[in-house]
Design an enzyme around this catalytic site. Structure first.
Site, PDB file in Angstrom:
ATOM      1  N   ASP A   1     -60.475 -55.515 -66.094  1.00  0.00           N
ATOM      2  CA  ASP A   1     -60.077 -54.845 -67.332  1.00  0.00           C
ATOM      3  C   ASP A   1     -58.590 -54.599 -67.501  1.00  0.00           C
ATOM      4  O   ASP A   1     -58.185 -53.853 -68.402  1.00  0.00           O
ATOM      5  CB  ASP A   1     -60.813 -53.509 -67.448  1.00  0.00           C
ATOM      6  CG  ASP A   1     -60.496 -52.572 -66.283  1.00  0.00           C
ATOM      7  OD1 ASP A   1     -59.964 -53.039 -65.266  1.00  0.00           O
ATOM      8  OD2 ASP A   1     -60.801 -51.368 -66.392  1.00  0.00           O
ATOM      9  N   GLU A   2     -57.763 -55.198 -66.684  1.00  0.00           N
ATOM     10  CA  GLU A   2     -56.325 -55.005 -66.863  1.00  0.00           C
ATOM     11  C   GLU A   2     -55.559 -56.230 -66.390  1.00  0.00           C
ATOM     12  O   GLU A   2     -56.046 -57.011 -65.574  1.00  0.00           O
ATOM     13  CB  GLU A   2     -55.830 -53.751 -66.134  1.00  0.00           C
ATOM     14  CG  GLU A   2     -55.985 -53.802 -64.633  1.00  0.00           C
ATOM     15  CD  GLU A   2     -55.386 -52.570 -63.953  1.00  0.00           C
ATOM     16  OE1 GLU A   2     -54.216 -52.243 -64.243  1.00  0.00           O
ATOM     17  OE2 GLU A   2     -56.078 -51.960 -63.133  1.00  0.00           O
TER      18      GLU A   2
END
Length: 398
Positions: A113-114
């Protein structure tokens, strides 16, 4: 002027993009009735486990990742608890990374997610780096139905901290040359790499902000923190020359699980081991690789953790070869210790290509075809759509 030359001449700009409450946001995207409600991903509170993600509505009650589920239930009895769907999360993550790759080829994923983007010189394409960030956020929301926060700075460490200041659903740019003043008033706990013990140690010395950390003489900091001191000292001033690096191929594949109740049930342990082995070998075959090493990991009730590994006579990618090797390693550990098992994991490493000798054993040839057929079915209908004799015992857990 070539793109590379333009980037070199420009002031460095690094972007850190982070999806807000990722697991929960994905669940809310596919189940709109969950929006604006306290949602917790991690499992049922009556089972042993921890919070994997919590919605911002749940966080208002003090709930955070890593908290025991039962504690979260006590803090927020009305929360909605969800087991989670990691296959779905991976699919959303892949789409997220594809969006980012449309904006810059210099992409470094940091988990699902990043990611970091090197965006030096890209302002000419978007008007400004801030406008570029806005475009990225709008695309993520439009295509995935979830929000993202973005930090922009001259380095990876300052960009990541800026992202935290931007959450939720915002963006924060640290102007070039103002990194030290931006970081100075912040608590040292926001610095990536400062864990609980280091935080406590520094605060015991009266060092509670990044500004105070940056002001310390290098010799004093090194005497207290050793070789890690120079990085922290520079990072506290926003100095971080680490490049944004495209990911290299993983050198190992592993899966592990913590049981709801400690167990010595051999049938259950074999079923779990078979399931984990099938998961990692499916990933191995999807990558077109074979493995030469199999490793097992067992954590007992007293948290003692043992690992064992074995080099295979020939590289393998089949369910049966990997499982049988892992089973032998597991039984060797269990025979020497009579405690109940808390965690079980299996891994493979030392990869090579798919090339192999022509298989003259009809039984092995049939198993290879079976594995290939299972992969096709599971890729289309989900991993648990087909279960083997051993893993069928786990049907109620899928």
């Amino acid at each position: 002027m070539p793109d590379k030359a333009r980037r070199v001449m420009s002031i460095r700009r690094v972007m850190h993009v982070d999806l807000d409450a990722f697991f929960v946001s994905v669940e809310q995207a596919v189940r709109p009735e969950l929006k604006d409600k306290p949602v917790i991903v991690g499992g049922k509170p009556e089972r042993r486990g921890v919070v994997a993600a919590a919605s911002y509505e749940a966080r208002k009650f003090g709930i955070h990742s890593g908290m025991p589920l039962i504690t979260a239930k006590n803090l927020c009895p009305q929360a909605i608890f969800i087991e989670g769907n990691h296959q779905l999360y991976r699919e959303y993550s892949e789409k997220f990374m594809l969006i980012l790759s449309d904006f810059s080829p210099f992409l470094e994923p940091m988990g699902l997610d990043e990611a970091y983007l090197e965006v030096t010189g890209f302002e000419s394409l978007h008007g400004s780096i801030a406008q570029m960030a806005s475009k990225i956020r709008r695309r993520i929301t439009a295509e995935l139905g979830i929000n993202a926060s973005i930090g922009i700075a001259n380095s990876k460490v300052a960009a990541k901290i800026a992202t935290e200041r931007a959450k939720p659903n915002g963006q924060c740019e640290v102007p070039a040359g103002e990194e030290a003043s931006f970081l100075a008033p912040l608590d040292i706990a926001v610095m990536p790499g400062i864990g609980k013990k280091t935080e406590q140690h520094l605060k015991s010395l009266g060092i509670d902000t990044l500004g105070k950390l940056a002001a310390l003489p290098a010799s004093f900091l090194k005497s207290r923190l050793g070789a890690y001191a120079p990085y922290l000292s520079n990072a506290a001033m926003g100095i971080d020359n680490r490049p944004v690096e495209m990911p290299s191929e993983a050198k190992s594949i592993s899966r592990e699980t913590t049981f709801e109740t400690d167990t010595r049930n051999q049938t259950f342990l074999e079923a779990k081991l078979s399931y984990l082995s099938e998961k990692i070998t499916a990933t191995l075959r999807k990558r077109g690789k074979q493995a030469r090493v199999v490793q097992i990991k067992i954590r007992f009730a007293d948290f003692t953790t043992l690992t064992r590994q074995k080099h295979l006579g020939q590289p393998a990618s089949g369910n049966r070869e990997i499982f049988q090797t892992a089973l032998s390693l597991m039984n060797g550990i269990l025979d020497s210790d009579r405690q109940t098992v808390r965690l079980l994991g299996v891994g493979i490493s030392d990869f090579c290509g798919p090339e192999k000798q022509l298989e003259i054993d009809p039984a092995k040839a049939r198993l290879e075809k079976l594995d290939a057929s299972l992969d096709k079915i599971r890729q289309k209908y989900g991993f648990s759509s087909v279960q083997t004799g051993r893993t069928y015992r786990l049907k109620d857990m899928f």
